[in-house]
Design a protein around this motif. Structure first.
Motif, short mmCIF file in Angstrom:
data_model
loop_
_atom_site.label_atom_id
_atom_site.label_comp_id
_atom_site.label_asym_id
_atom_site.label_seq_id
_atom_site.Cartn_x
_atom_site.Cartn_y
_atom_site.Cartn_z
N ASP A 107 -1.90 8.50 -6.18
CA ASP A 107 -3.28 8.13 -6.40
C ASP A 107 -3.76 8.83 -7.65
OD1 ASP A 107 -5.09 6.51 -4.67
OD2 ASP A 107 -6.39 8.19 -5.23
N LEU A 119 -13.37 11.34 10.85
CA LEU A 119 -13.47 10.08 11.56
C LEU A 119 -12.44 9.99 12.65
CD1 LEU A 119 -14.17 7.60 8.70
CD2 LEU A 119 -15.70 8.31 10.49
N LEU A 163 0.83 -1.19 0.00
CA LEU A 163 0.00 0.00 0.00
C LEU A 163 0.86 1.25 0.00
CD1 LEU A 163 -2.79 -1.09 2.43
CD2 LEU A 163 -3.00 -0.62 0.04
N ARG A 180 -7.28 6.71 14.36
CA ARG A 180 -7.62 5.40 14.90
C ARG A 180 -6.79 5.17 16.13
NH1 ARG A 180 -8.22 1.56 9.64
NH2 ARG A 180 -10.42 1.30 9.89
N LEU A 239 -6.97 3.52 1.44
CA LEU A 239 -8.17 4.20 1.90
C LEU A 239 -7.74 5.24 2.90
CD1 LEU A 239 -11.24 4.26 1.91
CD2 LEU A 239 -11.19 2.65 3.76
N HIS A 240 -7.84 6.47 2.48
CA HIS A 240 -7.48 7.53 3.42
C HIS A 240 -8.66 7.87 4.28
CE1 HIS A 240 -3.87 8.03 1.16
NE2 HIS A 240 -4.54 8.21 0.05
N ARG A 241 -8.44 7.84 5.52
CA ARG A 241 -9.54 8.15 6.41
C ARG A 241 -9.74 9.65 6.42
NH1 ARG A 241 -11.19 4.23 10.22
NH2 ARG A 241 -11.86 5.76 11.70
N HIS A 242 -10.98 10.02 6.37
CA HIS A 242 -11.31 11.42 6.43
C HIS A 242 -11.06 11.92 7.83
CE1 HIS A 242 -14.01 14.98 6.19
NE2 HIS A 242 -13.44 15.03 5.02
N ARG A 271 -6.00 -3.03 -3.71
CA ARG A 271 -6.89 -2.09 -3.06
C ARG A 271 -6.26 -0.73 -3.09
NH1 ARG A 271 -7.86 -5.42 0.35
NH2 ARG A 271 -9.99 -6.01 0.26
N PRO A 279 -12.89 -1.62 5.42
CA PRO A 279 -13.31 -0.30 5.91
C PRO A 279 -14.23 -0.39 7.12
CG PRO A 279 -13.95 -0.61 3.62
CD PRO A 279 -13.18 -1.80 4.01
N ASN A 331 -15.84 5.10 -6.35
CA ASN A 331 -15.17 5.35 -5.09
C ASN A 331 -15.46 4.36 -4.00
OD1 ASN A 331 -13.56 7.86 -5.17
ND2 ASN A 331 -15.45 8.55 -6.11
N LEU A 332 -16.55 3.69 -4.10
CA LEU A 332 -16.84 2.73 -3.04
C LEU A 332 -15.75 1.68 -3.04
CD1 LEU A 332 -20.65 2.14 -2.92
CD2 LEU A 332 -19.18 3.07 -1.17
N GLN A 333 -15.23 1.46 -1.89
CA GLN A 333 -14.11 0.55 -1.76
C GLN A 333 -14.47 -0.81 -2.31
OE1 GLN A 333 -11.46 1.60 -1.25
NE2 GLN A 333 -10.15 0.49 0.19
N GLU A 351 -6.78 8.94 -8.91
CA GLU A 351 -8.19 9.31 -8.98
C GLU A 351 -8.34 10.82 -8.91
OE1 GLU A 351 -10.77 6.61 -9.85
OE2 GLU A 351 -11.59 8.15 -8.57
N MET A 371 -16.57 4.04 3.90
CA MET A 371 -16.51 3.16 2.73
C MET A 371 -15.95 3.87 1.51
SD MET A 371 -19.69 0.61 2.74
CE MET A 371 -21.02 1.75 2.61
N VAL A 372 -15.92 5.20 1.57
CA VAL A 372 -15.68 5.92 0.33
C VAL A 372 -14.29 6.51 0.24
CG1 VAL A 372 -16.29 8.14 -0.66
CG2 VAL A 372 -17.99 6.39 -0.46
N GLY A 373 -13.74 6.98 1.34
CA GLY A 373 -12.42 7.55 1.23
C GLY A 373 -12.46 9.05 1.09
N VAL A 374 -11.37 9.66 0.64
CA VAL A 374 -11.28 11.12 0.67
C VAL A 374 -11.62 11.78 -0.65
CG1 VAL A 374 -9.64 11.36 2.51
CG2 VAL A 374 -8.85 10.92 0.21
N ASN A 375 -11.89 11.00 -1.66
CA ASN A 375 -12.01 11.65 -2.95
C ASN A 375 -13.32 12.38 -3.14
OD1 ASN A 375 -9.54 11.06 -4.02
ND2 ASN A 375 -10.17 8.98 -4.53
N ILE A 376 -14.23 12.15 -2.23
CA ILE A 376 -15.52 12.83 -2.38
C ILE A 376 -15.59 13.94 -1.36
CG2 ILE A 376 -17.99 12.52 -2.28
CD1 ILE A 376 -17.78 9.87 -3.29
N ARG A 386 -18.54 7.65 4.77
CA ARG A 386 -17.18 8.16 4.74
C ARG A 386 -16.18 7.03 4.90
NH1 ARG A 386 -15.08 11.94 2.21
NH2 ARG A 386 -16.41 13.60 2.95
#
Lengths: 715, 189
Positions: free
Chosen positions: A554, A621, A546, A624, A615-618, A612, B61, A585-587, A556, B142-147, B140
């Motif tokens: 990335d 959230l 990763l 962790r 997945l960057h966490r916003h 995969r 996720p 975007n859905l994982q 995207e 499940m989707v990540g930061v791109n949105i 959030r």
């Protein structure tokens, strides 16, 4: 415009090369067992040179000197240019599978040669096919085989490959014999054995064409692996059966004992090939362990050992295809752990390249060889063969699926069955096998029929499979377009199921697989992989992968959708854009899915089990946290949960791979000191959960797994 | 590992679990060996760290929430019974069970209970409603930061709009059931 440019390039190449051939005196039809592919005989003796007797030749053209390699290169160049032009030509690749195009090019070239020289163009010799053209294709297929998916579906694949081929062979052979009996005047001298022989070679399904169409069709991975695996194994089965029947034909008479011996022989051939492949695979893995000082030749060993396994089993009359596939599958994980990144990439690229060239050449030759004057036509035979192929394949697939669905967790749907049955295209293996038959009066009829079947299946079936499947899909789709909430919920459930499967260790439940993994870890990996490359834990490997992908960037781009107010209902195009956003975007939930195999492209992560995007966490959230189990009142004010007074059981536990990695080397007693210990930056250290968590200063900006190191989440 | 597992799990326990969850004998023993292999502390219970050691869950996720679902309210350890009880939700519904009359208490793997399990993944505070915030959080994850936040907000709004029938701007369990009617899943019939 570019298409026109390449097309003209292509045409000029087309015309240049037959002109070359036309310059040489007409060659006789080469014998079927020539080596290397004789593209023209060397019998001409005149080199075109200026005839200055007894003086120095300033300028001379000596074509004969370079004839053989020159022509080979021209063939390959022609085929590759055709491919280039094909991919540049707009909408054509979506409709016409690549194999169609290549056959058409071959037909064109064959026609040109025939017109220029008024004799049959060179044909593909069976030896050249089996020794030079087939191994790269099979090796490529074996190397990129998605291992887990393959072994998970192995039962079904074997079922389809072995039983399906037997069913097809017997069905077609016996029915054709019936047809021959019905028309004794023209077809009376074809014996039952000949019919069975023909049945065995015409039953060989070649998925090359179908796989190229699969790209467009969004085939799910399960179907992919079924078709793919079936084709691999059924090639082996076909060749074995073919050779069996050929040896039967050479015997004066066939008794029951011979049939029994034949059955044993099939088993021996298959298993023998398997063991040879295993042996060479392990030796290759061992050799690759020592290549650290000479990295440049590491890829060479992969190819040499695989080819050697193929040749060895061919020498012993065992199944070369099984050997080479087994060899590739065996050595892959060890070799990839041992060699450098660049060697790995080189191996993959070379494999793709060679298999691409081989496949191209085969189809071009197929087209060229069609233009011959050795055809013998017989309406009943040809038409009945075509019909029977379709019928028997369809019934075979239906029956076999009905049985196998009872034993499988994921059923093979009707759409899948249709694709498997209709996608049974015949290809180059049938073609070369038919040339190998010992001469008998009706051999030409067999050749003609084979060519017709191949052309029919590749062109008609190949081009129509996609529209037909879309027709089937449309019937399904008409029921309902999934709403947004359905998509989200179904994605949630997918994640949930994947998670539960991991908890339960669904993959580890299989006793033998478990045992093998233990054996692998304990002995094989230690023996075959360099010490410093033996990854301590799979987590580290995943993390490294990763990270690597992180650094590659990335790709995207954030989609552009206008912000809108909450209340008004959404227009259809907005719905569409939402759906597009979600789908992109859905994982991707299923960590068991590997990207669809394609012979023509190299997926970057084709060799990684876990594919995969990171997945960057916003930041909303929160970070962790590791959960302190010693009973501290973990009120995570650091995250904006939007709910006051969450009880501990509902707080989100955190995970970070590094503490777990540490854990594997450190006894599990210390839960408190488990923090985000970065081996490279010790500044990040959280020792215990505190309600008001402050980000330590001097945290390196290095991207970590699933952390967005932005502003602090103080509340 | 195999022999150790079977001696530590008594027959009557297996019977009880079988009755409660509906798993077969071999399934229970296999899951028990998995349980013991996860239980590094060897104290007969699993803690959250034991789950976190599973590498694939680290990438999932929803991994945190799935782990959470195993632990009953307020506890940090789960024993084998609790483990099986949670897993029982995922047992495929067999045909002979579908005909059970309603008088018998609903088995753990009924469709409703499965959906309840999924519902609880959203609904952290157990107030039987999925609010917009809770939905946003899950999205959030499940989707990540791109949105961007606004886009995600509108997606969440749309989701609630589609499911909400009583206009309280949140999804209750009944509305959730109705919205999930066509959702397919391997263990959800």
């Amino acid at each position: 415009m570019a298409a026109r440019w390449t097309l003209s390039l292509l045409l000029s190449a087309c015309l240049f090369w037959p002109a070359c051939l036309a310059l040489t005196p007409p060659a006789e039809l080469p014998q079927p067992h020539n080596l290397p592919p004789s593209l023209g005989s060397n019998s001409s003796d005149g080199s075109l040179s200026l005839d200055l007797p007894m003086a120095l030749r300033v300028f001379s053209v000596d074509y004969n000197h370079v004839q053989a390699p020159f022509e080979i290169v021209l063939w390959i160049m022609l085929a590759s240019l055709a491919k280039l032009g094909f991919h540049w030509s707009g909408r054509v690749p979506a409709v016409v599978p690549e194999s169609c195009l290549l056959i058409m090019v071959g037909l064109l070239v064959g026609g040109v040669i025939y017109g220029v020289r008024h004799s049959a163009p060179p044909t593909l010799s069976a030896d050249a096919f089996f020794l030079f053209l087939l191994p790269p294709i099979v090796l490529d297929a074996g190397y990129f085989l998605p291992g887990k998916l393959f072994f998970e579906n192995l039962g079904t694949i074997l079922w389809y490959a072995v039983l399906g081929t037997l069913w097809n062979m017997l069905g077609i052979g016996l029915s054709l014999y019936g047809v021959c009996l019905l028309a004794p005047s023209s077809l009376g001298d074809i014996s039952l054995l000949h019919c069975l022989l023909f049945g065995s070679l015409i039953a060989a399904v070649d998925p090359v064409a179908v796989l190229s169409v699969f790209q467009e069709m969004h085939v799910n991975d399960q179907l992919h692996i079924l078709v793919f695996g079936e084709s691999l194994l059924n090639d082996a089965v076909t060749v074995v059966l073919y050779k069996l029947f050929e040896s039967f034909l050479r015997l004066p008479s066939v008794s029951g004992l011979d049939v029994l011996l034949g059955g044993c022989r099939v088993l021996v051939v298959g298993l023998g090939g398997l063991f040879i492949g295993l042996f060479f695979g392990l030796v290759a893995a061992l050799t690759s362990r020592f290549t650290s000082r000479a990295q440049v030749i590491a890829p060479l060993f992969v190819f040499l050992y695989s080819y050697l396994s193929y040749l060895t089993s061919e020498m012993l009359h065992l199944s070369g295809i099984m050997a080479i596939v087994t060899c590739a599958v065996t050595m892959k994980q060890y070799v990839e752990a041992n060699v450098s990144e660049r060697s790995k990439t080189s191996i993959q690229y070379f494999l793709k390249m060679w298999s691409s060239v081989s496949e191209t050449l085969i189809f071009v030759f197929l087209g060229v060889s069609t233009i011959q004057d050795v055809h013998m036509w017989s309406w009943p035979f040809v038409c009945s063969t075509l019909l029977l192929c379709l019928i028997w394949r369809a019934t075979g697939v239906l029956l076999l699926t009905a049985v196998v669905n009872k034993l499988r967790r994921n059923t093979v749907t009707f759409r899948d069955q249709f694709i498997i049955a209709y996608g049974g295209l015949r290809g180059a293996i049938c073609f070369s096998l038919v040339f190998l038959i010992d001469d008998f009066p009706k051999k030409r009829l067999f050749i003609t029929t084979t060519i017709v079947v191949i052309l029919f299946t590749v062109f008609v079936q190949g081009m129509t499979i996609k529209p037909l499947v879309e027709l089937l899909d449309v019937k399904r789709k008409k029921r309902a377009l999934p709403t947004v909430s359905e998509e989200i919920h179904s994605r949630l459930i997918d994640h949930l199921l994947a998670g539960i499967e991991d908890v339960v260790g669904y993959w580890g439940q299989h006793y033998w697989k478990d045992k093998f993994e233990q054996f692998n870890k304990k002995y094989l990996r230690r023996f075959l992989i360099r010490e410093d490359h033996q990854a301590p834990s799979s987590i580290l490997r995943v993390y490294q992968e990763l990270e690597r992908r992180d650094q590659r960037g990335d790709e995207e781009a954030p989609p552009l959708v206008d912000p809108r107010s909450h209340s008004r209902p959404l227009l259809p195009e907005e719905m569409d854009s939402i759906r597009r956003i979600l789908s992109r975007n859905l994982q991707n939930f299923n960590n068991k899915q590997t990207p669809a195999y394609s012979r023509h492209t190299l997926h970057q992560d084709a060799t990684m089990d876990r594919t995969r995007k990171p997945l960057h966490r916003h930041r909303s959230l929160g970070e962790r946290y590791t959960f302190n189990t010693q009973g501290e009142d973990g009120e995570f004010s650091g995250s904006r949960r939007g709910r006051a007074g969450l009880s501990r059981s509902h707080t989100v536990c955190s995970m970070s791979p590094r503490p777990v990695l540490q854990d594997s080397s450190v006894p599990a007693a210390t839960s408190q000191t488990r923090g985000l210990v970065d081996p490279k930056s010790s500044a990040v250290r959280k020792e215990q959960i505190s309600p008001h968590h402050q980000a330590p200063d001097g945290r390196t900006p290095k991207k970590q797994l699933s952390f967005v190191l932005e502003s602090e989440k103080q509340q | 590992m195999g022999s150790r597992a079977s001696t530590l799990l008594r027959e009557e326990e297996i019977e009880e679990i079988k009755k409660e969850t509906g798993f077969s004998h071999s399934q229970i023993t296999r899951l028990y060996s998995r349980f013991t292999s996860l239980d590094k502390g060897e104290n007969g219970t699993l803690s959250r760290e034991d789950f976190q050691r599973i590498p694939e869950l680290a990438i999932n996720p929803l991994g945190d929430r799935i782990i959470n679902a195993f632990f009953p309210e307020g506890e940090d350890q789960v024993n084998f019974r609790g483990f099986m009880r949670t897993l029982a939700h995922f047992r495929p519904i067999e045909d002979n069970e579908k005909s059970k009359n309603a008088a018998v208490s609903e088995p753990l793997n009924s469709r409703t209970n499965k959906l309840l399990f999924a519902f609880r993944l959203y609904d952290l505070d157990r107030d039987d409603k999925i609010s917009r915030d809770e939905l946003l959080q899950v999205l959030r994850m499940m989707v990540g930061v791109n949105i961007s936040d606004e886009q995600l907000g509108s997606i969440a709004d749309r989701t609630i709009q589609e499911a909400d029938t009583n206009g309280d701007n949140s999804i209750s369990f009944n509305e959730f059931i109705k919205a999930s009617f066509v959702v397919r899943g391997n263990c959800m019939t």
